[in-house]
Motif scaffolding. Structure first.
Motif, short mmCIF file in Angstrom:
data_model
loop_
_atom_site.label_atom_id
_atom_site.label_comp_id
_atom_site.label_asym_id
_atom_site.label_seq_id
_atom_site.Cartn_x
_atom_site.Cartn_y
_atom_site.Cartn_z
N VAL A 1 -7.61 68.60 16.31
CA VAL A 1 -7.83 67.54 15.33
C VAL A 1 -7.05 67.82 14.05
O VAL A 1 -6.68 66.90 13.31
CB VAL A 1 -9.35 67.38 15.05
N VAL A 2 -6.74 69.10 13.79
CA VAL A 2 -5.95 69.48 12.62
C VAL A 2 -4.45 69.31 12.91
O VAL A 2 -3.71 68.76 12.10
CB VAL A 2 -6.25 70.93 12.19
N THR A 3 -4.02 69.79 14.08
CA THR A 3 -2.58 69.70 14.40
C THR A 3 -2.11 68.25 14.47
O THR A 3 -0.98 67.94 14.12
CB THR A 3 -2.27 70.40 15.75
N LYS A 4 -3.01 67.37 14.86
CA LYS A 4 -2.67 65.95 14.93
C LYS A 4 -2.25 65.42 13.56
O LYS A 4 -1.32 64.61 13.44
CB LYS A 4 -3.89 65.17 15.45
N VAL A 5 -2.91 65.90 12.51
CA VAL A 5 -2.61 65.45 11.14
C VAL A 5 -1.28 66.06 10.65
O VAL A 5 -0.58 65.47 9.85
CB VAL A 5 -3.76 65.85 10.18
N MET A 6 -0.95 67.26 11.16
CA MET A 6 0.23 68.00 10.70
C MET A 6 1.52 67.60 11.41
O MET A 6 2.60 68.05 11.04
CB MET A 6 0.02 69.51 10.89
N LYS A 7 1.41 66.77 12.44
CA LYS A 7 2.58 66.40 13.23
C LYS A 7 3.00 64.95 12.95
O LYS A 7 2.16 64.10 12.66
CB LYS A 7 2.29 66.56 14.72
N TYR A 8 4.31 64.74 13.06
CA TYR A 8 4.85 63.38 12.98
C TYR A 8 5.72 63.17 14.21
O TYR A 8 6.65 63.95 14.47
CB TYR A 8 5.68 63.18 11.70
N ASN A 9 5.39 62.15 14.99
CA ASN A 9 6.08 61.90 16.27
C ASN A 9 6.13 63.16 17.14
O ASN A 9 7.14 63.45 17.79
CB ASN A 9 7.51 61.39 16.03
N GLY A 10 5.03 63.91 17.13
CA GLY A 10 4.93 65.09 18.00
C GLY A 10 5.51 66.37 17.43
O GLY A 10 5.36 67.44 18.04
N ASP A 11 6.18 66.30 16.27
CA ASP A 11 6.78 67.49 15.66
C ASP A 11 5.96 67.94 14.45
O ASP A 11 5.53 67.10 13.65
CB ASP A 11 8.21 67.19 15.16
N TYR A 12 5.80 69.25 14.31
CA TYR A 12 5.16 69.77 13.10
C TYR A 12 6.07 69.51 11.90
O TYR A 12 7.24 69.91 11.90
CB TYR A 12 4.92 71.28 13.21
#
Length: 421
Positions: A124-135
């Motif tokens: 749920v955190v990584t989802k917020v930190m990624k844009y189009n699948g990239d960190y």
């Protein structure tokens, strides 16, 4: 000194100068935009700077005062549009996606893969930190927003017990009010009203419908019977707030609990820093408990840095060092001990943290597995700033109108959110 000694010294100096010059030539600079300008936050920023400089890079501080970051964002937009963005900027939630849409952010996937971020961070955190699948951003910490802070001495004098649910809250509030204390310390500012409102909503809606309302923006839930009940319960709470509440800063409300003027406050874990600064001990001088009815749920707020595209290769390398350092276990420990939050990594040693932080981490991990880890609407993690502003308006206007109708308020909320989408 002998000629040989002089010669050796000169050789050493030349070697040191050459080494220093080489180091400077290879070192990069990171310019970091943030608003950590006071107290524990400033100490934490200094630690991050020191850790980066130990790696041979230089830190250019770009601090813009203002706790909410509004001033910082104005400066950032000017810099970015003129083609001169900083290496990293303190940005969170949906704003990360907006900067990604504009094409300003750089991929950190190589750093993330090396550090196994997908394994050590909750999904749920990584989802917020990624844009189009990239960190493109790095989380610094996790704040739990749905906390209740209580003064045990006030509860004792009032013959009340710290509430675990809303029925118990109102029963305790009546006793506390009768004993001559303020039951609920609160600052009458829109974001504080929204913080209290979302705690009630989390209890009454439950995690699934909370997400439907504030993440999915489901009109049926926003205007439905559970939301009507949320507004009605929220309205009842106003009876237990003192008349000096309007305009009060959150930390002043916290001090009311610390000083025994008020019994409790519903506020995020940054309030713990106020208790610590006053020399108070958790479990003895104050109690940290989940907001009524939300014991196994966790409303999260995350501080994070988004990383911008740069043209200088050395600075790009230094930028990657910064990204890696933010999730370094040593930094995670020092920063969060200062700030009152918990580390964002799931694999941390928590030996140095207090009971409130240990309880927070346990609930953070458990709720990540059960679906009860939900993003804060009040603090910009659940939705866009436009929708958040619309919710603020409806919630604050309702809270300050004693004759407001909860059913009408739920309908207004749905309409306001729809208009802001």
């Amino acid at each position: 000194m002998t000629k040989q000694g002089t010669f050796t010294l000169k050789k050493s100096l030349i070697a040191m100068t050459f080494a220093a010059a080489s180091s400077v030539a290879n070192a990069g600079e990171v310019e970091v935009l943030h608003w950590w300008t006071s107290g524990g936050e400033a100490k934490s920023a200094a630690v991050l700077k020191q850790m980066l400089e130990q790696q041979g890079d230089s830190w250019k501080d770009f601090a813009v005062a203002g706790g909410g970051g509004e001033s910082a964002m104005t400066v950032l937009k000017t810099r970015a549009v003129s083609g001169n963005p900083p290496s990293a900027a303190q940005i969170k939630g949906h704003d990360i996606q907006e900067w990604g849409d504009l094409g300003f952010l750089t991929s950190l996937d190589d750093v993330a893969e090396a550090g196994q971020w997908d394994k050590v961070l909750p999904a749920v955190v990584t989802k917020v930190m990624k844009y189009n699948g990239d960190y493109v951003a790095v989380p610094v910490n996790v704040h739990r927003v749905n906390w209740l802070w209580a003064n045990p001495e006030v509860f004792k004098k009032a013959g009340a017990t710290v509430p675990a649910n809303m029925d118990e809250f109102f029963a305790a509030a009546e006793k506390i009010k009768a004993a001559g204390f303020v039951p609920l310390a609160h600052g009458g500012q829109p974001w504080q009203d929204a913080t209290l409102f979302e705690a009630v909503a989390l209890d009454i809606l439950g995690s699934q419908d909370y997400n439907k309302a504030f993440v999915d923006l489901d009109m049926d839930v926003l205007s439905g019977p559970k939301m009507v009940e949320t507004f009605a319960t929220f309205q009842r709470m106003h009876d237990y707030i003192d008349e000096n509440s309007p305009g009060r800063d959150w930390n002043i409300a916290t001090s009311m609990v610390i000083n025994g003027e008020a019994a409790m406050q519903i506020m995020g874990d940054w309030a713990k820093g106020e208790f610590a600064a006053a020399g108070k001990q958790p479990g003895k001088d104050y109690i940290c408990a989940p907001a009524p009815g939300t014991a196994n749920q966790f409303t999260f707020n995350i501080d994070s840095f988004a990383f911008f595209k740069l043209s200088n290769k050395d600075n790009e390398e230094a930028q990657k060092h910064l990204a890696k350092t933010i999730l370094n276990k040593d930094f995670q420990e020092v920063f969060n001990l200062n700030k009152g939050s918990i580390p964002v990594r799931l694999d941390m040693n928590m030996d140095k943290f207090d009971k409130c932080a240990l309880d927070s981490m346990a609930t953070f991990k458990a709720s990540a597995q059960t679906g009860d880890l939900v993003p804060s609407m009040a603090h910009g993690l659940a939705t866009t700033s436009y929708v958040q502003g619309a919710v603020y308006d409806v919630v604050t206007n309702f809270f300050n109108d004693t004759s407001a109708d909860p059913k009408q308020a739920a309908q207004q909320l749905a309409r306001a959110v729809k208009a802001a989408m």
